[in-house]
Design a protein around this motif. Structure first.
Motif, PDB file in Angstrom:
ATOM      1  N   PHE A  72       5.310   8.851  -4.196  1.00 12.34           N
ATOM      2  CA  PHE A  72       6.495   8.225  -3.800  1.00 12.34           C
ATOM      3  C   PHE A  72       6.614   7.838  -2.254  1.00 12.34           C
ATOM      4  O   PHE A  72       7.844   7.606  -2.125  1.00 12.34           O
ATOM      5  CB  PHE A  72       7.927   9.218  -4.347  1.00 12.34           C
ATOM      6  CG  PHE A  72       7.806   9.307  -5.743  1.00 12.34           C
ATOM      7  CD1 PHE A  72       7.929   8.432  -6.642  1.00 12.34           C
ATOM      8  CD2 PHE A  72       7.982  10.539  -6.333  1.00 12.34           C
ATOM      9  CE1 PHE A  72       7.723   8.384  -8.228  1.00 12.34           C
ATOM     10  CE2 PHE A  72       7.933  10.899  -7.619  1.00 12.34           C
ATOM     11  CZ  PHE A  72       7.830   9.766  -8.513  1.00 12.34           C
ATOM     12  N   HIS A  73       5.776   7.921  -1.533  1.00 13.15           N
ATOM     13  CA  HIS A  73       5.654   7.444  -0.256  1.00 13.15           C
ATOM     14  C   HIS A  73       5.710   5.700  -0.089  1.00 13.15           C
ATOM     15  O   HIS A  73       4.970   5.236  -1.139  1.00 13.15           O
ATOM     16  CB  HIS A  73       4.368   7.971   0.400  1.00 13.15           C
ATOM     17  CG  HIS A  73       4.598   9.477   0.793  1.00 13.15           C
ATOM     18  ND1 HIS A  73       3.481  10.199   0.492  1.00 13.15           N
ATOM     19  CD2 HIS A  73       5.622  10.312   0.997  1.00 13.15           C
ATOM     20  CE1 HIS A  73       3.637  11.584   0.883  1.00 13.15           C
ATOM     21  NE2 HIS A  73       5.100  11.484   1.196  1.00 13.15           N
ATOM     22  N   ILE A  74       6.358   5.289   0.635  1.00 15.34           N
ATOM     23  CA  ILE A  74       6.285   3.798   0.899  1.00 15.34           C
ATOM     24  C   ILE A  74       4.813   3.159   1.142  1.00 15.34           C
ATOM     25  O   ILE A  74       4.086   3.991   2.047  1.00 15.34           O
ATOM     26  CB  ILE A  74       7.391   3.382   1.933  1.00 15.34           C
ATOM     27  CG1 ILE A  74       8.690   3.837   1.726  1.00 15.34           C
ATOM     28  CG2 ILE A  74       7.081   1.878   2.470  1.00 15.34           C
ATOM     29  CD1 ILE A  74       9.552   3.629   2.922  1.00 15.34           C
ATOM     30  N   ASP A  75       4.635   2.122   0.578  1.00 13.03           N
ATOM     31  CA  ASP A  75       3.101   1.427   0.532  1.00 13.03           C
ATOM     32  C   ASP A  75       3.408   0.531   1.687  1.00 13.03           C
ATOM     33  O   ASP A  75       3.572  -0.593   1.695  1.00 13.03           O
ATOM     34  CB  ASP A  75       2.903   0.877  -0.858  1.00 13.03           C
ATOM     35  CG  ASP A  75       1.628   0.004  -0.492  1.00 13.03           C
ATOM     36  OD1 ASP A  75       1.066   0.030   0.584  1.00 13.03           O
ATOM     37  OD2 ASP A  75       1.338  -1.070  -1.553  1.00 13.03           O
ATOM     38  N   LEU A  76       3.235   0.969   3.216  1.00 17.31           N
ATOM     39  CA  LEU A  76       3.354   0.413   4.256  1.00 17.31           C
ATOM     40  C   LEU A  76       2.496  -1.007   4.314  1.00 17.31           C
ATOM     41  O   LEU A  76       3.187  -2.090   4.502  1.00 17.31           O
ATOM     42  CB  LEU A  76       3.309   1.213   5.475  1.00 17.31           C
ATOM     43  CG  LEU A  76       3.767   0.564   6.655  1.00 17.31           C
ATOM     44  CD1 LEU A  76       4.837   0.021   6.833  1.00 17.31           C
ATOM     45  CD2 LEU A  76       3.404   1.297   7.823  1.00 17.31           C
ATOM     46  N   GLU A  77       1.384  -0.747   3.938  1.00 21.07           N
ATOM     47  CA  GLU A  77       0.450  -2.011   4.120  1.00 21.07           C
ATOM     48  C   GLU A  77       0.968  -3.098   3.104  1.00 21.07           C
ATOM     49  O   GLU A  77       1.200  -4.239   3.158  1.00 21.07           O
ATOM     50  CB  GLU A  77      -0.789  -1.552   3.884  1.00 21.07           C
ATOM     51  CG  GLU A  77      -1.565  -0.731   4.914  1.00 21.07           C
ATOM     52  CD  GLU A  77      -1.131  -1.560   6.315  1.00 21.07           C
ATOM     53  OE1 GLU A  77      -1.331  -2.729   6.702  1.00 21.07           O
ATOM     54  OE2 GLU A  77      -0.749  -0.653   7.249  1.00 21.07           O
ATOM     55  N   GLY A  78       1.208  -2.601   1.693  1.00 21.34           N
ATOM     56  CA  GLY A  78       1.673  -3.619   0.974  1.00 21.34           C
ATOM     57  C   GLY A  78       3.009  -4.218   1.260  1.00 21.34           C
ATOM     58  O   GLY A  78       3.256  -5.320   0.919  1.00 21.34           O
ATOM     59  N   ALA A  79       4.039  -3.318   1.625  1.00 21.21           N
ATOM     60  CA  ALA A  79       5.184  -3.921   2.398  1.00 21.21           C
ATOM     61  C   ALA A  79       5.262  -4.926   3.267  1.00 21.21           C
ATOM     62  O   ALA A  79       5.470  -5.939   3.224  1.00 21.21           O
ATOM     63  CB  ALA A  79       6.095  -2.888   2.605  1.00 21.21           C
ATOM     64  N   LYS A  80       4.278  -4.708   4.254  1.00 22.49           N
ATOM     65  CA  LYS A  80       4.025  -5.584   5.351  1.00 22.49           C
ATOM     66  C   LYS A  80       3.431  -6.959   4.737  1.00 22.49           C
ATOM     67  O   LYS A  80       3.871  -8.047   5.246  1.00 22.49           O
ATOM     68  CB  LYS A  80       3.101  -5.024   6.629  1.00 22.49           C
ATOM     69  CG  LYS A  80       3.871  -4.052   7.404  1.00 22.49           C
ATOM     70  CD  LYS A  80       3.275  -3.838   8.712  1.00 22.49           C
ATOM     71  CE  LYS A  80       1.988  -2.836   8.488  1.00 22.49           C
ATOM     72  NZ  LYS A  80       1.454  -2.160   9.917  1.00 22.49           N
ATOM     73  N   LYS A  81       2.411  -6.823   3.576  1.00 20.17           N
ATOM     74  CA  LYS A  81       1.955  -7.749   3.362  1.00 20.17           C
ATOM     75  C   LYS A  81       2.723  -8.618   2.374  1.00 20.17           C
ATOM     76  O   LYS A  81       2.617  -9.842   2.265  1.00 20.17           O
ATOM     77  CB  LYS A  81       0.574  -7.479   2.533  1.00 20.17           C
ATOM     78  CG  LYS A  81      -0.622  -7.468   3.158  1.00 20.17           C
ATOM     79  CD  LYS A  81      -1.831  -7.573   2.193  1.00 20.17           C
ATOM     80  CE  LYS A  81      -2.892  -6.693   2.781  1.00 20.17           C
ATOM     81  NZ  LYS A  81      -3.055  -5.241   1.951  1.00 20.17           N
ATOM     82  N   ALA A  82       3.816  -7.940   1.921  1.00 27.01           N
ATOM     83  CA  ALA A  82       4.661  -8.682   0.862  1.00 27.01           C
ATOM     84  C   ALA A  82       5.978  -9.550   1.733  1.00 27.01           C
ATOM     85  O   ALA A  82       6.588 -10.219   0.996  1.00 27.01           O
ATOM     86  CB  ALA A  82       5.510  -7.645   0.160  1.00 27.01           C
ATOM     87  N   VAL A  83       5.945  -9.443   3.042  1.00 32.51           N
ATOM     88  CA  VAL A  83       7.070 -10.007   3.921  1.00 32.51           C
ATOM     89  C   VAL A  83       6.493 -11.539   3.718  1.00 32.51           C
ATOM     90  O   VAL A  83       5.711 -11.964   4.285  1.00 32.51           O
ATOM     91  CB  VAL A  83       7.169  -9.678   5.455  1.00 32.51           C
ATOM     92  CG1 VAL A  83       8.040 -10.446   6.155  1.00 32.51           C
ATOM     93  CG2 VAL A  83       7.676  -8.103   5.119  1.00 32.51           C
ATOM     94  N   GLY A  84       7.499 -12.122   3.132  1.00 29.52           N
ATOM     95  CA  GLY A  84       7.073 -13.759   3.296  1.00 29.52           C
ATOM     96  C   GLY A  84       8.030 -14.570   3.990  1.00 29.52           C
ATOM     97  O   GLY A  84       9.040 -14.129   4.597  1.00 29.52           O
ATOM     98  N   PRO A  85       7.641 -15.961   4.287  1.00 25.42           N
ATOM     99  CA  PRO A  85       8.759 -16.846   5.038  1.00 25.42           C
ATOM    100  C   PRO A  85      10.360 -16.565   4.583  1.00 25.42           C
ATOM    101  O   PRO A  85      11.301 -16.900   5.566  1.00 25.42           O
ATOM    102  CB  PRO A  85       8.457 -17.986   4.868  1.00 25.42           C
ATOM    103  CG  PRO A  85       7.280 -18.409   3.660  1.00 25.42           C
ATOM    104  CD  PRO A  85       6.787 -16.850   3.587  1.00 25.42           C
ATOM    105  N   ARG A  86      10.549 -16.401   3.243  1.00 28.33           N
ATOM    106  CA  ARG A  86      11.760 -16.164   2.917  1.00 28.33           C
ATOM    107  C   ARG A  86      12.535 -14.821   2.625  1.00 28.33           C
ATOM    108  O   ARG A  86      13.481 -14.591   2.191  1.00 28.33           O
ATOM    109  CB  ARG A  86      11.861 -16.954   1.247  1.00 28.33           C
ATOM    110  CG  ARG A  86      11.802 -18.494   1.809  1.00 28.33           C
ATOM    111  CD  ARG A  86      12.364 -19.155   0.435  1.00 28.33           C
ATOM    112  NE  ARG A  86      13.736 -19.276   0.484  1.00 28.33           N
ATOM    113  CZ  ARG A  86      14.415 -20.000  -0.206  1.00 28.33           C
ATOM    114  NH1 ARG A  86      13.984 -20.536  -1.196  1.00 28.33           N
ATOM    115  NH2 ARG A  86      15.793 -19.669  -0.349  1.00 28.33           N
ATOM    116  N   THR A  87      11.447 -13.769   3.080  1.00 27.19           N
ATOM    117  CA  THR A  87      12.094 -12.382   2.952  1.00 27.19           C
ATOM    118  C   THR A  87      12.898 -12.048   3.898  1.00 27.19           C
ATOM    119  O   THR A  87      12.470 -12.209   5.013  1.00 27.19           O
ATOM    120  CB  THR A  87      10.814 -11.449   2.919  1.00 27.19           C
ATOM    121  OG1 THR A  87       9.715 -11.946   2.168  1.00 27.19           O
ATOM    122  CG2 THR A  87      11.162 -10.077   2.435  1.00 27.19           C
TER     123      THR A  87
END
Ligand SMILES: *Cc1c(COP(=O)(O)O)cnc(C)c1O
Length: 362
Positions: free
Chosen positions: A143-158
């Motif tokens: 249940f830890h945050i997937d930091l790398e996944g989160a950073k990659k998921a930031v798109g132009p509309r996030t």
């Protein structure tokens, strides 16, 4: 076109939020007496508000007058409590309202909101209500945050990411480094500290350093005011100004303003109750961990997430309900084997443990 066909498409498709219900409603649902209900499903404070709150409400002479739209006295007191400037504070009708206001402020239709499940269900719910798109980045096995996944998921509309810390329902806190790494992406980072008083860890002092950080708090859990609806945010002043401008003018009712001010004058009492809950959390954890079929997760909040070994969580949840003991079950694939138990008074723990044994052993 029929009126109901004119409803916005996103509401036609919306799945209702599954809220906790009143004690009376729960008693009626399963046919037990109100006095027999053991309510451990909403993370409410079983000790209720400070006695000063009741006295202040009884004395208050202005219930016939609109409440202060600028929340002046309240913002001042909250600023002192949170260690922030008054211009940074805005109160909401629960932090739920602030989640909605933040999303309404930042989202154009189709903008993205990052959600880090399993977490608080209001984030994706309010995102859909406000016309946004949910960008889900699931937490890892622990249940830890997937930091790398989160950073990659930031798109132009996030535009926004919500981080509950301690997280509901997992009970763990997010470290400062993770939060700071997400702040560096430039999107609005909302750290939801609904359980701050139970863990003592906060990033509120960072709001003056990052113009994209918002910290949310509430009086629902530690202060026993869930029924009066009072939350607040620590915002960068420029954002606070916008929220003050677009919020419903009288969003905090007079009773909630009175109750919050009285609570802040009785911190010693309320902290004593928090201590009692923390002590009971340790006992509940110990009692649960003695059962071979329960695996409680360590918690920094006033609830414990518990894996039911053998995958019978739903069966246990239903069995407990029939006995008048209410815990939270989440009907999602990730949490299918889990229940979340709010920490109550010692007698609530006793009733819960007896009921678990009755359901499991008959
Ligand atoms: C309970 C809870 C809230 C809701 O708080 P209200 O102030 O009652 O709206 C917000 N965030 C999290 C993570 C919660 O668990």
């Amino acid at each position: 076109m029929k009126p109901e066909e004119m409803v916005c498409r996103r509401f036609q498709a919306l799945k209702a939020y599954d809220p906790t219900r009143s004690v009376e409603a729960l008693a009626e649902e399963v046919g037990v007496a109100v006095a027999g209900v053991v309510k451990l499903d909403g993370n409410e404070n079983p000790y209720g508000p400070s006695p000063r709150v009741k006295r202040a409400l009884a004395r208050y002479p202005y219930f016939h007058i609109y409440p202060d739209p600028y929340q002046k006295a309240l913002r001042k007191a909250l600023a002192g409590y949170a260690g922030a400037g008054e211009e940074s504070i805005v109160a909401g009708a629960g932090s739920d309202e602030l989640i909605d206001l933040i999303l309404r402020l930042f989202l154009d239709p189709g903008d993205g909101v990052m959600n880090l499940p399993p977490t608080f269900g209001m984030y994706p719910f309010s995102t859909l209500v406000c016309g946004g798109e949910v960008v889900g980045v699931p937490r890892d096995e622990d249940f830890h945050i997937d930091l790398e996944g989160a950073k990659k998921a930031v798109g132009p509309r996030t535009k926004v990411v919500f981080i509950a810390s301690p997280n509901n329902p997992t009970g763990d806190i997010s470290d400062r480094e993770t939060i700071q790494a997400l702040l560096k992406t430039g999107i609005i980072v909302v750290v939801d500290e609904a359980y701050y008083e139970f863990c003592g860890e906060t990033v509120a002092p960072l709001v003056s350093k990052y113009d994209n950080l918002i910290v949310l708090r509430t009086f629902s859990k530690w202060a026993g005011l869930a029924g009066l609806r009072l939350g607040y945010g620590v915002f960068p002043p420029a954002i606070a100004e916008y929220i003050m401008k677009m919020k419903p003018p009288y969003n905090i009712n007079a009773a909630a303003q009175v109750a919050a001010l009285a609570s802040l004058k009785d911190l010693e009492y309320l902290r004593g109750r928090v201590e009692a809950i923390l002590k009971e959390r340790e006992r509940l954890f110990f009692e649960l961990s003695r059962l071979l079929y329960m695996r409680p997760y360590p918690s920094r909040a006033n609830f414990i997430l518990c894996r039911v070994i053998g995958g019978r969580a739903k069966y246990l949840w239903q069995g407990l309900r029939q006995l008048g003991v209410f815990v939270r079950y989440f009907d999602t694939p990730r949490l299918r084997d889990f229940i979340r138990i709010s920490v109550g008074r010692p007698e609530d723990t006793d009733a819960l443990m007896a009921a678990i044994k009755e359901v499991v052993h008959g």
